[in-house]
Design a protein around this motif. Structure first.
Motif, short mmCIF file in Angstrom:
data_model
loop_
_atom_site.label_atom_id
_atom_site.label_comp_id
_atom_site.label_asym_id
_atom_site.label_seq_id
_atom_site.Cartn_x
_atom_site.Cartn_y
_atom_site.Cartn_z
N GLY A 93 -1.09 -4.17 3.93
CA GLY A 93 -0.60 -3.14 4.62
C GLY A 93 0.88 -3.51 4.94
O GLY A 93 1.43 -4.63 5.07
N TYR A 94 1.57 -2.55 5.60
CA TYR A 94 2.82 -2.53 6.40
C TYR A 94 2.59 -1.61 7.71
O TYR A 94 1.93 -0.66 7.73
N ARG A 95 3.49 -2.18 8.58
CA ARG A 95 3.32 -1.64 9.83
C ARG A 95 4.75 -1.07 10.13
O ARG A 95 5.69 -2.31 10.11
N GLY A 130 3.02 1.38 16.49
CA GLY A 130 3.32 1.26 15.32
C GLY A 130 2.49 2.36 14.09
O GLY A 130 1.50 2.84 14.64
N PHE A 131 3.03 2.26 12.96
CA PHE A 131 2.50 3.33 11.95
C PHE A 131 2.11 2.53 10.67
O PHE A 131 2.81 1.59 10.25
N VAL A 132 0.81 2.35 10.33
CA VAL A 132 0.40 1.48 9.27
C VAL A 132 -0.05 2.24 7.76
O VAL A 132 -0.66 3.20 8.01
N ASP A 180 -3.85 16.28 1.98
CA ASP A 180 -3.15 15.04 2.51
C ASP A 180 -2.26 15.50 3.80
O ASP A 180 -1.12 15.38 3.68
N SER A 181 -2.87 15.68 4.84
CA SER A 181 -2.46 15.84 6.11
C SER A 181 -1.59 14.56 6.64
O SER A 181 -0.68 14.64 7.54
N ASN A 182 -1.88 13.40 6.09
CA ASN A 182 -1.19 11.97 6.51
C ASN A 182 -0.22 11.60 5.46
O ASN A 182 0.23 10.55 5.57
N ALA A 183 0.31 12.49 4.57
CA ALA A 183 1.17 12.10 3.44
C ALA A 183 2.65 12.29 4.27
O ALA A 183 2.95 13.09 5.09
N ASN A 188 15.61 4.63 -1.70
CA ASN A 188 14.31 4.99 -2.54
C ASN A 188 13.44 5.77 -1.63
O ASN A 188 13.64 5.50 -0.34
N VAL A 189 12.98 6.76 -2.06
CA VAL A 189 11.97 7.68 -1.05
C VAL A 189 10.72 7.95 -1.99
O VAL A 189 11.01 8.21 -3.15
N ARG A 190 9.62 7.95 -1.54
CA ARG A 190 8.20 8.49 -2.05
C ARG A 190 7.17 8.69 -0.98
O ARG A 190 7.34 8.35 0.02
N ILE A 191 6.33 9.35 -1.64
CA ILE A 191 5.03 9.72 -0.69
C ILE A 191 4.14 8.70 -0.66
O ILE A 191 3.68 8.40 -1.58
N VAL A 192 3.67 8.51 0.57
CA VAL A 192 2.59 7.28 0.96
C VAL A 192 1.79 7.92 1.93
O VAL A 192 2.14 8.91 2.47
N LEU A 193 0.61 7.53 1.99
CA LEU A 193 -0.41 7.89 2.87
C LEU A 193 -0.38 7.26 4.19
O LEU A 193 -0.78 5.91 4.14
N LEU A 194 -0.14 7.72 5.43
CA LEU A 194 -0.33 7.05 6.87
C LEU A 194 -1.86 6.88 6.96
O LEU A 194 -2.59 7.68 6.85
N LYS A 195 -2.12 5.66 7.20
CA LYS A 195 -3.67 5.35 7.56
C LYS A 195 -4.02 5.06 8.89
O LYS A 195 -5.08 5.41 9.35
#
Length: 201
Positions: free
Chosen positions: A161-163, A60-62, A31-34, A47-54
């Motif tokens: 998605g979110y950007r 922007g970052f999606v 998960d290099s995109n985590a 709040n904080v959590r791990i998501v994957l950058l796609k």
């Protein structure tokens, strides 16, 4: 602008982020995109959590999620978020803070279609962030989704998605004796030019 050389060189922070991510993909085991995504609730509790950058777009970052999730509710409510991506093997990280918007069109459709069938059906089955009676209930929901949608499920209306369009980015590189290298990119609005500052470690 502060002078940048080596791994920090370039005048486009999104191109630089894509270069760093490409390097990480060759060295990080999983998960290099985590990325750790931070949001706040209506009371300002973080709040904080791990998501994957796609994807890293030109501005922007999606990433993608269930719109009924706690994270989505917080993102929609505040319209702002922050993240950090840390690559232990590269000894680098990227931090960002900025404006959030939904990506609920063809890009979301395309990414959803690229996922494995089990992941697509899982998106239908999971009422993300809501209490779950037991694992069997989730498995039953998955079986129901499979029976209903078969082997070509459409993207759920509650999933997309979110950007994050950053107003601030920081590129960090490990330095000897903890004298790290930090370049902060900042702009007044998403259409404004960047100002780059070298920061103390």
């Amino acid at each position: 602008m502060a002078e940048r050389t080596g791994i920090f060189a370039g005048d486009d922070p999104f191109a630089l982020a894509r270069t760093w991510l490409a390097e990480a993909r060759t060295q990080e085991i999983n998960d290099s995109n985590a990325m750790a995504l931070s949001s706040v609730d209506a009371e300002g509790m973080p709040n904080v959590r791990i998501v994957l950058l796609k994807s890293i777009e030109d501005n922007g970052f999606v990433f993608f999620t269930n719109y009924g999730s706690v994270k989505a509710q917080e993102l929609d409510q505040s319209g702002k978020a922050a993240f950090v991506i840390h690559w232990k093997t590269l000894r680098r990280q990227i931090r960002a803070r900025g404006i959030i918007s939904r990506e609920d069109g063809p890009i979301a459709d395309e990414y959803y279609a690229s996922r494995s069938l089990k992941s697509r059906l899982g998106a239908w089955a999971s009422d993300q962030s809501q209490p779950l009676e037991n694992r069997a209930a989730l498995e039953n929901a998955l079986a129901k989704a499979t029976a209903e949608h078969g082997d070509n499920p459409p993207r759920p209306p509650f999933w997309g998605g979110y950007r994050l369009a950053p107003l601030e980015l920081e590129f960090w590189g490990d330095g000897e004796a903890r004298l790290h290298n930090r370049f902060r990119w900042r702009r007044a609005s998403i259409d404004a030019p960047w100002d780059v500052t070298l920061l103390n470690p």
